[in-house]
Scaffold this active site. Structure first.
Site, PDB file in Angstrom:
ATOM      1  N   ALA A  11       0.858  -1.191   0.000  1.00 41.90           N
ATOM      2  CA  ALA A  11       0.000   0.000   0.000  1.00 41.90           C
ATOM      3  C   ALA A  11       0.887   1.233   0.000  1.00 41.90           C
ATOM      4  O   ALA A  11       1.572   1.499   0.986  1.00 41.90           O
ATOM      5  CB  ALA A  11      -0.917   0.013   1.221  1.00 41.90           C
ATOM      6  N   CYS A  12       0.914   1.952  -1.115  1.00 45.40           N
ATOM      7  CA  CYS A  12       1.666   3.207  -1.146  1.00 45.40           C
ATOM      8  C   CYS A  12       0.749   4.347  -0.710  1.00 45.40           C
ATOM      9  O   CYS A  12      -0.463   4.177  -0.580  1.00 45.40           O
ATOM     10  CB  CYS A  12       2.239   3.468  -2.531  1.00 45.40           C
ATOM     11  SG  CYS A  12       1.007   3.863  -3.791  1.00 45.40           S
ATOM     12  N   SER A  13       1.329   5.508  -0.499  1.00 47.54           N
ATOM     13  CA  SER A  13       0.554   6.635   0.015  1.00 47.54           C
ATOM     14  C   SER A  13      -0.536   7.072  -0.949  1.00 47.54           C
ATOM     15  O   SER A  13      -1.642   7.420  -0.545  1.00 47.54           O
ATOM     16  CB  SER A  13       1.491   7.816   0.305  1.00 47.54           C
ATOM     17  OG  SER A  13       2.419   7.450   1.295  1.00 47.54           O
ATOM     18  N   GLY A  15      -1.801   5.157  -3.358  1.00 49.26           N
ATOM     19  CA  GLY A  15      -2.696   4.045  -3.648  1.00 49.26           C
ATOM     20  C   GLY A  15      -2.830   3.749  -5.128  1.00 49.26           C
ATOM     21  O   GLY A  15      -3.829   3.163  -5.548  1.00 49.26           O
ATOM     22  N   THR A  19       1.700   0.684  -5.286  1.00 47.35           N
ATOM     23  CA  THR A  19       1.009  -0.410  -4.604  1.00 47.35           C
ATOM     24  C   THR A  19       1.062  -1.678  -5.442  1.00 47.35           C
ATOM     25  O   THR A  19       1.408  -2.762  -4.945  1.00 47.35           O
ATOM     26  CB  THR A  19      -0.462  -0.029  -4.349  1.00 47.35           C
ATOM     27  OG1 THR A  19      -0.503   1.113  -3.486  1.00 47.35           O
ATOM     28  CG2 THR A  19      -1.219  -1.170  -3.707  1.00 47.35           C
TER      29      THR A  19
END
Length: 488
Positions: A11-13, A15, A19
């Protein structure tokens, strides 16, 4: 020896790209090693490929390649390694082996998992919270921008020679009335976008109880009529209000409330107190100063663009370089937020005909340069790319052509000293050309396809935009070709 079983969450910031790239990298590396691996993604679309309780229980280790806070209760008692999403993209093989050998059981507060202390409410810093807000804001920006772009096509009244002579909707016709209404819908999206952003920044800091105060406070901070000012406080006010609300709620949550009222604390008491305090804070302390500062900033940008021919080019070069520097990271997203903020805030203040398009146009022109530059370099300088790199370059083309700059990340991670200067130079060229040639990006895809998918006003239809972007791509490709070593 039994087959190792690994589960993970990415999950990246924002999204979006990181991700899914992190999940793909982990799954590919795990399968190549002969391990059984399953990775859950928590992107802007929600949870996909979700892990079951049985899969978590059977796993030898849990890898969390995440940049947001997630529900950790599922992993109590399991060996957990936590890293940033970019680590899973750069070196998934080493990450998997490190997790199998070094991961510690997750349990009580203070237990370490990889780089982060688990068991706290907030593991991130300033940029993580900002990116959390951006990830929720992006779908609204895209939807509203495209609706505005579609409607805006019908707003330009042209003479017989095709020259634009007036901006406005002819509501005497059914199509004109429909497009005027759609334009209003797009404006509603941009009006709600900033409070939505603030609400989820505050949510990243202190959870759901902070959303109400941040959203209401930001709406007030951007309502010129309530503030009695010429304009609202824009994104700077949103950031200030969001962080103030978030940390206020964190403070309120630490108060030892009597057991009798504890059930209503998170849903009634904290939202009420925080919203009341933030509203008063905005109305009587920061609202007007922030509005005046933003008004001064946008007036200054407009004056520069109108009085100095080189100003749009310089702004475009700087913004473009920022986009190409860290490929979806904090500097890249800062440029994107700034471009969106200037456009939306000046639209709200001056109307579409007086909006400042320069920063937004520069970001969108630059956003696809790095991945498309990699792809072009792989075609022009074939001897400098291995077969594996050529396959990755084709993947980069697929992402770049739809405006996803993260497609170049694997190359930047592998050879940053050569790649990043090439990305920055090409992106700066694209941003500077697009801004200097007077292109106006209303909405669509930030790539050559943007000339056909979306609405871009330009001196020569289709040609000017494609020329600006492709010149940046060519510069990046040439620099890569001149600096990259030949494959042995």
């Amino acid at each position: 020896m039994s087959q190792k079983k690994i589960v993970g969450v990415t999950a990246c910031s924002a999204g979006i790209a990181h991700t899914y790239m992190a999940a793909e990298s982990l799954e590919k590396a795990g399968k190549e090693k002969g391990y059984q691996i399953k990775v859950e993604t928590q992107g802007s679309i929600g949870i996909e490929n979700g892990l079951t309780d049985q899969e978590i229980e059977a796993a030898d280790v849990v890898i969390l390649a995440i940049e947001i806070n997630i529900d950790m209760s599922r992993f109590i008692g399991k060996r957990v390694m936590r890293v940033r999403a970019s680590e899973a993209i750069k070196n998934p093989d080493a990450l998997i082996e490190s997790a199998l050998n070094e991961a510690k059981p997750y349990g009580e507060k203070g237990t370490k998992a990889g780089i982060a202390k688990m068991g706290k409410t907030d593991e991130g810093g300033f940029f993580q919270h900002i990116m959390a807000g951006i990830s929720y804001m992006i779908p609204m920006v895209i939807a509203s921008g495209l609706i505005l772009a579609i409607a805006n096509v019908y707003a330009f009244q042209r003479d017989e020679a095709g020259r634009i002579v007036e901006w406005g909707f002819d509501t005497s016709t059914a199509m004109g009335e429909l497009m005027a209404n759609l334009f209003s819908v797009g404006q509603v999206g941009f009006l709600l976008m900033i409070p939505l952003f603030a609400g989820f920044v505050a949510n990243s800091i202190a959870g759901k109880p902070a959303i109400a105060a941040a959203m209401i406070g930001t709406y007030i901070a951007n309502d010129a009529e309530m503030l009695g000012s010429e304009a609202g406080g824009g994104f700077l006010a949103a950031i200030l209000v969001a962080f103030t609300a978030g940390y206020l709620v964190k403070l309120l949550k630490k108060i030892p409330y009597p057991k009798l009222i504890q059930p209503i604390v998170p849903i009634m008491l904290i939202p009420l107190i925080s919203t009341l305090l933030i509203a008063l804070f905005v109305l009587y302390v920061v609202g007007n100063p922030m509005a005046s500062m933003m008004n001064f900033l946008y007036d200054g940008l407009t004056t520069l663009n109108e009085n100095y021919a080189a100003a749009p080019v310089i702004i475009g070069v700087i913004i473009g370089a920022m986009v190409g520097f860290d490929l979806g990271g904090p500097i890249n997203k800062t440029a994107l937020v700034f471009g969106t903020a200037v456009f939306t805030d000046t639209v709200a203040k001056y109307g579409i005909e007086g909006a400042n398009f320069v920063p937004q146009t520069a970001t969108q022109a630059a956003i696809s340069v790095a991945p498309l530059g990699i792809w072009l370099a792989s075609l022009l300088f074939k001897k400098k790319f291995s077969q594996t790199e050529k396959v990755s370059a084709n993947s980069a083309f697929g992402m770049g052509i739809v405006g996803v700059t993260e497609g170049a990340i694997p190359f930047a991670a592998q050879d940053p000293i050569r790649m990043i200067p090439a990305f920055v130079a090409g992106s700066a060229v694209a941003g500077g050309l697009a801004a200097g040639l007077g292109i106006k990006f209303y909405g669509g895809i930030g790539s050559p396809l943007g000339a056909f998918i979306g609405y871009i006003e330009q001196p020569i239809p289709f040609v000017t935009w494609i020329f600006s972007v492709m010149m940046g791509v060519l510069v990046t490709a040439i620099i890569i070709g001149l600096t990259k070593r030949k494959v042995e």
